[in-house]
Design a protein around this motif. Structure first.
Motif, PDB file in Angstrom:
ATOM      1  N   HIS A 105       0.832  -1.207   0.000  1.00  0.00           N
ATOM      2  CA  HIS A 105       0.000   0.000   0.000  1.00  0.00           C
ATOM      3  C   HIS A 105       0.864   1.253   0.000  1.00  0.00           C
ATOM      4  N   ARG A 106       1.889   1.284   0.848  1.00  0.00           N
ATOM      5  CA  ARG A 106       2.769   2.457   0.897  1.00  0.00           C
ATOM      6  C   ARG A 106       3.485   2.659  -0.439  1.00  0.00           C
ATOM      7  N   ALA A 107       4.034   1.571  -0.972  1.00  0.00           N
ATOM      8  CA  ALA A 107       4.797   1.679  -2.224  1.00  0.00           C
ATOM      9  C   ALA A 107       3.917   2.169  -3.367  1.00  0.00           C
ATOM     10  N   LYS A 133       8.642  -0.500   3.971  1.00  0.00           N
ATOM     11  CA  LYS A 133       8.632  -1.743   4.751  1.00  0.00           C
ATOM     12  C   LYS A 133       8.244  -1.537   6.206  1.00  0.00           C
ATOM     13  N   THR A 134       8.579  -0.374   6.787  1.00  0.00           N
ATOM     14  CA  THR A 134       8.388  -0.184   8.226  1.00  0.00           C
ATOM     15  C   THR A 134       7.442   0.956   8.591  1.00  0.00           C
ATOM     16  N   GLY A 135       7.267   1.928   7.708  1.00  0.00           N
ATOM     17  CA  GLY A 135       6.478   3.110   8.031  1.00  0.00           C
ATOM     18  C   GLY A 135       7.217   4.099   8.901  1.00  0.00           C
ATOM     19  N   PRO A 202       1.694   7.381   8.845  1.00  0.00           N
ATOM     20  CA  PRO A 202       0.863   6.839   7.770  1.00  0.00           C
ATOM     21  C   PRO A 202       1.214   7.510   6.442  1.00  0.00           C
ATOM     22  N   VAL A 203       1.187   6.760   5.376  1.00  0.00           N
ATOM     23  CA  VAL A 203       1.626   7.297   4.091  1.00  0.00           C
ATOM     24  C   VAL A 203       0.736   8.440   3.631  1.00  0.00           C
ATOM     25  N   GLU A 204      -0.548   8.373   3.936  1.00  0.00           N
ATOM     26  CA  GLU A 204      -1.444   9.465   3.550  1.00  0.00           C
ATOM     27  C   GLU A 204      -1.067  10.765   4.258  1.00  0.00           C
ATOM     28  N   ARG A 205      -0.703  10.650   5.523  1.00  0.00           N
ATOM     29  CA  ARG A 205      -0.282  11.831   6.279  1.00  0.00           C
ATOM     30  C   ARG A 205       1.036  12.372   5.752  1.00  0.00           C
ATOM     31  N   LEU A 206       1.953  11.465   5.405  1.00  0.00           N
ATOM     32  CA  LEU A 206       3.246  11.879   4.869  1.00  0.00           C
ATOM     33  C   LEU A 206       3.065  12.693   3.603  1.00  0.00           C
ATOM     34  N   VAL A 207       2.236  12.200   2.688  1.00  0.00           N
ATOM     35  CA  VAL A 207       2.012  12.892   1.421  1.00  0.00           C
ATOM     36  C   VAL A 207       1.284  14.209   1.644  1.00  0.00           C
TER      37      VAL A 207
END
Length: 226
Positions: A105-107, A133-135, A202-207
Motif C-alpha cells: 500500500h505504501r509503495a 517496509k516499516t512506516g 501513515p503514508v497518507e499523512r506523509l504525502v
C-alpha cells in the motif's frame, strides 16, 4: 539501489534522473551510485520504455531495476550481533517489517504521489524502501543521513576524523581496535530500528504534509485568510 518487489517481475523504487543536479553537490554524489535505470534511449526496454532519465518514484521491470547488477535481499528485524557482523551498510536493519499488504500500500501510494526530492544522503532509494517496509521516518532536522549506506559512510568518516592522535602510541593494533569500535557504534546508533528520533507515519499523512510544505507562501497565506 533498493526497491520494493511487488510481483509479476516489477519493482517500485525511488530514483533520480541521470545528469540531474539533485544530489548533495559534494563528493558523495560520486561515491554513491544513482538508482536510476541505465537503459539507453536508443534501445529502450520493451516493458518499461526509456527510463534513463526517470526521476522520483517509478515502477520498473526487475531487469531494468538491476541494470546488470546482482539481486540481494535486504534483511529486516535482525539481531544486533548479526547487524554488526555485516560490516557493509545498506544491507540490513534492526527495524522489523510490517505485513506485506501495508508495504505494498505504501509503495503504490507513493508511486502515485511521490516521496519528495531525492537527496543522496538524507532521502534516497534505501530510505524509500525502508519507509515502505516499516512506516518509520526520521522526524528531526538534525540528521546526517537516515539510510544504512549513509550511516556507514559517516561512521567511517567519524572514525577517521575523531581518532585521537594519542592512540597511535598504542600501536597500529590498538588504533585499529578503537577505530572499529567507533565505526560499529556509529552504525548501530544510526540505524532506524534503534534511533529515538523516528516515528511511524501513515503514508497518507506523509504525502499530505509534503503537499502543505511544498505550497507557495502566498497560497499558505490565502488559506489562512480564508
Amino acid at each position: 539501489m533498493t526497491g520494493i518487489y511487488i510481483g509479476n517481475g516489477n519493482v517500485i523504487h525511488f530514483t533520480r534522473g541521470a545528469g540531474q543536479e539533485i544530489g548533495t553537490g559534494t563528493v558523495l554524489d560520486r561515491l554513491f551510485l544513482s538508482s536510476s535505470p541505465s537503459n539507453p534511449s536508443d534501445s529502450p526496454c520493451p516493458r518499461c520504455g526509456d527510463q534513463s532519465r526517470a526521476d522520483g518514484v517509478i515502477s520498473s521491470c526487475l531487469e531494468c531495476f538491476l541494470s546488470g547488477g546482482d539481486l540481494y535481499q535486504f534483511q529486516y528485524g535482525i539481531s544486533p550481533a548479526i547487524f554488526l557482523a555485516k560490516a557493509r551498510g545498506g544491507t540490513c536493519t534492526l527495524a522489523r517489517s510490517d505485513p506485506p499488504e501495508d508495504v505494498l500500500h505504501r509503495a503504490e501510494y507513493l508511486l502515485q504521489n511521490g516521496f519528495g526530492g531525492y537527496h543522496i544522503s538524507k532521502n534516497n532509494c534505501e530510505d524509500f524502501a525502508i519507509y515502505c517496509k516499516t512506516g518509520l521516518l526520521v522526524f528531526t532536522t538534525i540528521s546526517v543521513g537516515r539510510s544504512g549506506q549513509a550511516a556507514a559512510f559517516f561512521a567511517a568518516a567519524s572514525t577517521i576524523m575523531s581518532s585521537p592522535l594519542r592512540f597511535m602510541t598504542t600501536g597500529f593494533g590498538g588504533l585499529t581496535a578503537v577505530g572499529c569500535g567507533i565505526y560499529c557504534i556509529g552504525r548501530i546508533v544510526s540505524d532506524i530500528g534503534v534511533r529515538r528520533d523516528v516515528m511511524k507515519i501513515p503514508v497518507e499523512r506523509l504525502v499530505a504534509q509534503s503537499g502543505v510544505d511544498d505550497e507557495p507562501e502566498a497560497a499558505k497565506q490565502t488559506s489562512k485568510e480564508e
